[in-house]
Design a protein around this motif. Sequence first.
Motif, PDB file in Angstrom:
ATOM      1  N   SER C  93       8.858  -3.105  -3.045  1.00 46.29           N
ATOM      2  CA  SER C  93       8.021  -3.493  -4.183  1.00 46.29           C
ATOM      3  C   SER C  93       7.053  -4.594  -3.766  1.00 46.29           C
ATOM      4  O   SER C  93       7.316  -5.361  -2.845  1.00 46.29           O
ATOM      5  CB  SER C  93       8.902  -3.990  -5.321  1.00 46.29           C
ATOM      6  N   SER C  94       5.931  -4.648  -4.481  1.00 46.07           N
ATOM      7  CA  SER C  94       4.900  -5.599  -4.076  1.00 46.07           C
ATOM      8  C   SER C  94       5.386  -7.031  -4.223  1.00 46.07           C
ATOM      9  O   SER C  94       5.007  -7.893  -3.445  1.00 46.07           O
ATOM     10  CB  SER C  94       3.630  -5.377  -4.896  1.00 46.07           C
ATOM     11  N   ILE C  95       6.264  -7.289  -5.166  1.00 41.00           N
ATOM     12  CA  ILE C  95       6.757  -8.664  -5.329  1.00 41.00           C
ATOM     13  C   ILE C  95       7.546  -9.090  -4.103  1.00 41.00           C
ATOM     14  O   ILE C  95       7.421 -10.207  -3.627  1.00 41.00           O
ATOM     15  CB  ILE C  95       7.593  -8.826  -6.622  1.00 41.00           C
ATOM     16  N   VAL C 100       7.673 -12.281   0.912  1.00 38.23           N
ATOM     17  CA  VAL C 100       7.734 -12.371   2.368  1.00 38.23           C
ATOM     18  C   VAL C 100       6.568 -13.205   2.880  1.00 38.23           C
ATOM     19  O   VAL C 100       6.737 -14.078   3.735  1.00 38.23           O
ATOM     20  CB  VAL C 100       7.728 -10.969   3.011  1.00 38.23           C
ATOM     21  N   THR C 101       5.379 -12.994   2.317  1.00 36.23           N
ATOM     22  CA  THR C 101       4.248 -13.775   2.810  1.00 36.23           C
ATOM     23  C   THR C 101       4.413 -15.255   2.439  1.00 36.23           C
ATOM     24  O   THR C 101       4.010 -16.128   3.204  1.00 36.23           O
ATOM     25  CB  THR C 101       2.895 -13.258   2.276  1.00 36.23           C
TER      26      THR C 101
ATOM     27  N   GLY D  69      11.608  -8.002 -14.507  1.00 33.72           N
ATOM     28  CA  GLY D  69      10.600  -7.566 -13.537  1.00 33.72           C
ATOM     29  C   GLY D  69       9.267  -8.263 -13.671  1.00 33.72           C
ATOM     30  O   GLY D  69       8.258  -7.773 -13.184  1.00 33.72           O
ATOM     31  N   LEU D  70       9.237  -9.405 -14.361  1.00 36.64           N
ATOM     32  CA  LEU D  70       7.977 -10.130 -14.504  1.00 36.64           C
ATOM     33  C   LEU D  70       8.015 -11.350 -13.584  1.00 36.64           C
ATOM     34  O   LEU D  70       8.823 -12.253 -13.783  1.00 36.64           O
ATOM     35  CB  LEU D  70       7.786 -10.582 -15.954  1.00 36.64           C
ATOM     36  N   LEU D 125       1.576  -8.611  -9.764  1.00 35.09           N
ATOM     37  CA  LEU D 125       1.085  -9.814  -9.129  1.00 35.09           C
ATOM     38  C   LEU D 125       0.004 -10.493  -9.934  1.00 35.09           C
ATOM     39  O   LEU D 125      -0.139 -11.695  -9.894  1.00 35.09           O
ATOM     40  CB  LEU D 125       0.572  -9.450  -7.755  1.00 35.09           C
ATOM     41  N   TYR D 126      -0.740  -9.713 -10.682  1.00 35.73           N
ATOM     42  CA  TYR D 126      -1.747 -10.339 -11.523  1.00 35.73           C
ATOM     43  C   TYR D 126      -1.059 -11.265 -12.523  1.00 35.73           C
ATOM     44  O   TYR D 126      -1.538 -12.340 -12.837  1.00 35.73           O
ATOM     45  CB  TYR D 126      -2.575  -9.286 -12.245  1.00 35.73           C
ATOM     46  N   LEU D 127       0.081 -10.825 -13.007  1.00 33.37           N
ATOM     47  CA  LEU D 127       0.823 -11.661 -13.938  1.00 33.37           C
ATOM     48  C   LEU D 127       1.329 -12.903 -13.223  1.00 33.37           C
ATOM     49  O   LEU D 127       1.256 -14.014 -13.759  1.00 33.37           O
ATOM     50  CB  LEU D 127       1.995 -10.876 -14.523  1.00 33.37           C
ATOM     51  N   ALA D 128       1.833 -12.708 -12.010  1.00 32.48           N
ATOM     52  CA  ALA D 128       2.318 -13.857 -11.245  1.00 32.48           C
ATOM     53  C   ALA D 128       1.214 -14.887 -11.134  1.00 32.48           C
ATOM     54  O   ALA D 128       1.441 -16.095 -11.246  1.00 32.48           O
ATOM     55  CB  ALA D 128       2.777 -13.416  -9.863  1.00 32.48           C
ATOM     56  N   ILE D 129      -0.010 -14.408 -10.957  1.00 32.56           N
ATOM     57  CA  ILE D 129      -1.106 -15.341 -10.779  1.00 32.56           C
ATOM     58  C   ILE D 129      -1.492 -15.974 -12.112  1.00 32.56           C
ATOM     59  O   ILE D 129      -1.871 -17.142 -12.169  1.00 32.56           O
ATOM     60  CB  ILE D 129      -2.264 -14.632 -10.068  1.00 32.56           C
ATOM     61  N   ALA D 130      -1.311 -15.229 -13.191  1.00 36.16           N
ATOM     62  CA  ALA D 130      -1.533 -15.842 -14.499  1.00 36.16           C
ATOM     63  C   ALA D 130      -0.547 -16.987 -14.712  1.00 36.16           C
ATOM     64  O   ALA D 130      -0.908 -18.053 -15.223  1.00 36.16           O
ATOM     65  CB  ALA D 130      -1.372 -14.802 -15.601  1.00 36.16           C
TER      66      ALA D 130
END
Lengths: 269, 402, 292, 347, 271
Positions: C93-95, C100-101, D69-70, D125-130
């Motif tokens: 998954s992208s998360i 990892v990065t 998952g958020l 990831l957009y949410l992560a950045i929010a």
Amino acid sequence: MEALLEIDNIEVVYNKAVQVLRGLSLRVPRGAIVALLGSNGAGKSTTLKSVSGLLALEDGEVTAGEIRFKGESLKGRAPEKLVRDGLFHVMEGRRVFEDLTVEENLVAATYALSGRKTSLDDAYELVYDYFPRLRERRKQLAGYLSGGEQQMLALGRALIAQPELIMLDEPSLGLAPQLVEEIFTIIARINREQGTAILLVEQNAAVSLAIASYGYIMENGKIVIDGPADKLSSNEDVQEFYLGVGGKEGEARSYRDIKHYKRRKRWLS
Amino acid sequence: MFKSILSKGRRLAGIGSIAAALVAAAPAVAQDKDPIVFGGSIPLSGVFAFAGVHLHAGLTDYTTWINSQGGINGHPVKYVMEDTGYEVDRSVAAFKKITGSNTVPVYYGDSTGFMKTIASELNSRGTTLMSGASFATALTDNEQYPNQFVPGPNYTQMFGIILEYIATQGKDGEKPTVAFVYSDTEFGKDPIENGKAKAAEMGIEVVEEIVTKPGSVDVSAEVLKMRRARPDFVVFHGYVLSPINEFMVQMRQMGLDTQFMGTFWSSDKLIINKMGEDADGYMGVMPYNYYDSAEGGPMLDALRATAEKSDPDAGYRPTGYMQGWFNAMVWTEVIKRTMDAGKELTAENMAESLASIKDWDTGGIIGIPVTAHDMSFPVGRIWRVNAKEGRYEPVSDWIHLD
Amino acid sequence: MDWLFFGEISLAGLAMGGLYALIGLGFVIIYKATRVINFAIGEIMMFAAYLFLAFAGGMEMSPWVALPLAVLGGSLLGGVIEKIMIRPMLGESSISVVMVTIGIASILVGVVEMIWGADPQLLPSFLPRKPVFIGEMYLAPKIAYGFLIGAALLIVYLLYFRFSRGGVALRATASDQAAAYSMGINVRRVFNLAWVFGSLAASLAGVLVAATGGLSPQFGAIGLSVLVVVIVGGLDSIVGALIAGVFIGWLETVAGAYLGGEYRMPATFAVLAVILVFRPYGLFGTHEIERV
Amino acid sequence: MRIGDAKQSYEADEAILTSSTQKIWFALFLFALLLFPFMADAYLLYLGCLVGIAVISTTGLNILTGFTGLISLGQAGFMGVGGYTVAWLSANTGLPFPVTLLLAGLLAAAVGILVGLPSLRVKGLYLAIATLAASVFLHFIFAEWESVTGGMGGLSLEPAHLFGLTFQSDFGMYFIIVPLAVLMVLAAKNVFRTRIGRAFIAIRDRDISAEILGINLLHYKLMSFALSSFYAGVAGGLFAYFFRVVTPESFPLSMSIFYLAAVIVGGMGNLLGGILGAAFMTLIPEALKLLTAALTPFYPNAPIFMSPMLEIIFGALIVGFLIFEPHGLAEIWHRIRRFFSLWPFKN
Amino acid sequence: MSSILEISNLSLSFGGVKALQDVSFRVPENTVTTVIGPNGAGKTSLFNCISGFYKPQQGTIRYQGEVLAGVKPPVRAAMGLARTFQNIALFRGMTVLDNIKLGAHVHMKSGLLGSLAYFGAARREEMAVRSHVEQHIIDFLEIDHIRRQPVASLSYGLQKRVELARALAMRPKVLMLDEPVAGMNREEKEDMARFILDIREEWGVTVLMVEHDMGMVMDISDHIAVLNFGQVITEGLPEEVQKNPQVIEAYLGTSDMDSLRKKLNPEQEVA
């Protein structure tokens, strides 16, 4: 005729759980068109992906059996190597690079020629000869082409690669009947003029069998009927398969009749 | 790379000897009284490590020296520390650990954040007097932080000393103008309000006020503001190096003849080492003599001798070393005074002893006798970089604020 | 209003923005080809800047030799990271990959501290020091020349992606991985190259930024500004990265100059927040349609 | 354990502890927690409290990131909201600590909901950045709203108090922090026994099919944000009472990453994993210190290498766990358990 | 027979591609109605329109006489429209039991506080759902042996069955099944066919399904609609549909092979 591609009793499992192919075998002779027919979900695309090595991208795995191309086993060979070795897979849904121009799409396909000495200009000319419409649109983004043109581009990319075998996955998908006929005419022509063998996966039985010399029909991950194209197209077998008409008596009972034999007993007890 | 590794190697060699001293920690003169523990949360690593390793060396060497002098009233001194990485929670952990297994009358804290965090616990315990790397103005507030002091002038007082100096530099009877450049941190913002008030009081105009992130940041826009404000003096606070260099170089490129000044942690030799020629003329306020100062004095000589002995290859010792040493000197003085008065070593008693320090001769560490004032020593001197010589030279007399 | 001042501030901001655009480009190349959001990009920049310091400062090479060497080193680092830490995560998954990065970023900070220590550093100055005037407007020479060098690489990149065969392979992979495989493109190699190219752009920008602002193990925090750039521009849009880079650089500088340094970050993040609400996939990013 | 027909039995089947062995172990564990402060020295006690706070915060983040998952990079910011709320309330009102903690949680939850609002439109990831943007803003507010937050200097607080009792020492704080941690973990466990918890997991696994089952995505995503931030707020409040000072630098971005790492290392979507991760990540620097101390006599430069080593180990743990043990410590724990077969009655 | 679901003049397109064109057909109440058609004919798009994921540009969907436009997917679910997916859409991280319980979500009311405490009404509600699921669904579908297993570890056939169980837990009035027997072997198909028929007969639920296995479709369907190129080409009883020439054309391409062969490959004849 010498077999170019031989698939020998393979089984394929996705996600380590879902078995899709169950002992499938078929062969494609050099220079021939072979049709692989079957309904949706029968496993036709999976068959092609297990040959071209793209299965791994979807977490699928060939768990048994062997695939040989030009007599050599394909096990463990990287997908791009196979392409360079003359095995080209045109995926379902055409999969043109939408943000690239027509010409750049063809350039991308030249990677298939890595390690081979050929004249690229001739290759492009050849594609434009077969598909004059692509020449007109060479500077256009592929994403703006019509469905039929995209299918032509997909075939054009295959031509660039100068393969010995093209595996075509549902070239008729989503195309109007007239266009289907046009595309299939060209496929037949490529086969005839370039001597390229073609493994054709299709739902459209009629057009496929019209240009193929041999056909396989698969269901549930294995071949159920096969034979020379003209024999297969004698409608009854195929009709039964596609439409569930008739069927060989005695082999299967109707789904409606078997319904209660377990439950009723439980219910009463 | 070789050069940097080399210099690093040298530094490490220095640490090596320090650590060896730590392990050895055996008093030079046989003493049978209970040892007195100097505790410390020391930033040997992390963003403040450049100073931390030298603070540590200063504290260690002082311990060696005092023990060679018979300790404090015959009690040997033991220095117990842990690395904190300059992170508050690790500093707190180190404090708990060290005070948990020792009786620690005096303790070195590595950051303002830690000093504030630990204050309530310190106050409720009442056993330990603390000072450290922070010169935060708040810590000299007797009400809130009765058990913490600053081993020199606090940041506000440093600004006071700087402004006093600036006031004397006017031409044709006009007061010079000044700009404040400070970092967007607690450290950076500490003296600014008071500094502005003080400047107003003294009739010095603050023509520009610039806030930046500490460290690597592009300041060209801020320099453009300076170009318009044309201050005679720029005072930096809350930085170690960057972006001081960038302001200086760019403003000089523009042809401004501004004088650049900085507070204690911005007056380290690091500036000269990293900036080279560009550092010439930079001025800093320092409450202690630099290691290579032309002045002398019994304690300063002892310091140099001890440093020389503990690490012969190190040569110059930075301001952090002087600060560490002086810290330990104050502790010693305070403990001594408390013991001499026949009192127990509680924080309260020690704080009282601290307050009683008047016209104390530091043996040349500070050039004039010093008097404690609200848990600080508001004394200092303006020094100026002589890049050719690679050192700071005094340009003012010692200034003692009242 | 002092228009000359505004002009000068804007110019300085735009020049800085040019470097942001370059970093953003590096980021987008990696994302487009491999779908990895690289939180370690700031640390890769930092690593390259330290390499430059070692070559030009420590080993006393000419800066003009040290610069390409450091940039090469940084891009090599990108390649190695891809090979040993990102590739095993293919298909995760992208998360997870993002984390990892983040882990890699932390490792790099540690490694840099271990080799070069935590002290703040200055890079040997190698850019001309004579003030640059554009009309009446003053521009600090470092950023002016930094911008020119950065812009040069940017143009080389754009030409390469647009016209070379390798550029086609990269864009093809970005557009459809499986299809790229089926063309005979070595997709794994493209992934690796994307990291190499992306890190190369970041490395050059890293040296240039460090040359104007100094260097320390905390340097990687600049990655946050870059994140704003690529989100505002759209993660997968090169044009977006360029425009947003220049814009965010400008905005940061103007906000810093007029409102004060503490407003730099909030100002750009305010833009980010607005973008997320009204154009969640950035100004130029593609919104992927989800299939049921 | 077999399922019978009686309703009673379903209830027993749904219990958290289904076998007597489990119950005994759990009781022993609670007893050990109770005994701990009487045995431990000041330093261990301090670590115990830190772990307790970390467990609460990690559990909260696990609810949001692991179960729903958020991804959130705002956890430190939410903790900050809690911390400042407690600090402000204790300075300006005479409220006892349970009330201030509750309000801290509620205010953090409200901020969480606000931050979660974009979650319907933006994903992953957009949410992560929010959330990252939110934490930048929160930091800005903490630093600049001086009249309330005390600016960069922050706020100091009086010790927690209740019914005339004052919780000044770590010993006292332990008896606030740890019981609260146990309660909040149990409450989280309960949530995942009911429809709400299932809805969270459904959204994580496949939000589109969750919608088909009649789960209102925005509603539940916001609920998850609220719950998670509530935990963060309480943890932040405890943090404030524990350290008795809050500054903007008490809640840096690296703290959010720390908690995310704890969730990953522990095991995403696994409450036990969150606990293990919180403890592990908190104790790692201490373990490393012991190692350093052991090495120093032989290798005098060890302290200098410790901090960089810490960074490297922190990063390597994240990378290593994600590559080699994506289910985290919880999975290792289960393997060990299976190996010793301590629980023959439970699958 | 009255229609529980009526689709009229439905059109849907993505960009330029027309997925559905003027589609109309009806689902009579308490029948097994099947939509068939070649790949890409628009069947799944149709399902997505009914469950509310796609907003058709034109046309209406009437459910129990009520127009569904503007009703959000979760609300449609609460109204009794349940479905399964072509690619199994179970929650792989949960056990079978939890997956099925999720189906009952819309019929539960407990709030966050109740959940946190797991006390009172919340607990009683959970227990009621548990016993309903156990007694009516798990037992009926014969999956009691796997109730505690995580879904990811199950075979494909069982996963499909769990998905059906989850849909049943929603207490649907219309159950939409997207290729319920794809990828199954004969035995698994027989089981599934039996469940489908029983669901209709004993639970009184209307079944709307998309399926390619013509054998099963013809055997168990009461009503069939044929889709090709986004259009309904015919609807009616299985035997009617089977004989419809348009259907044969859609599936087989043509019935005149010889002329087609000549047309596509003119030169081969010469050679």
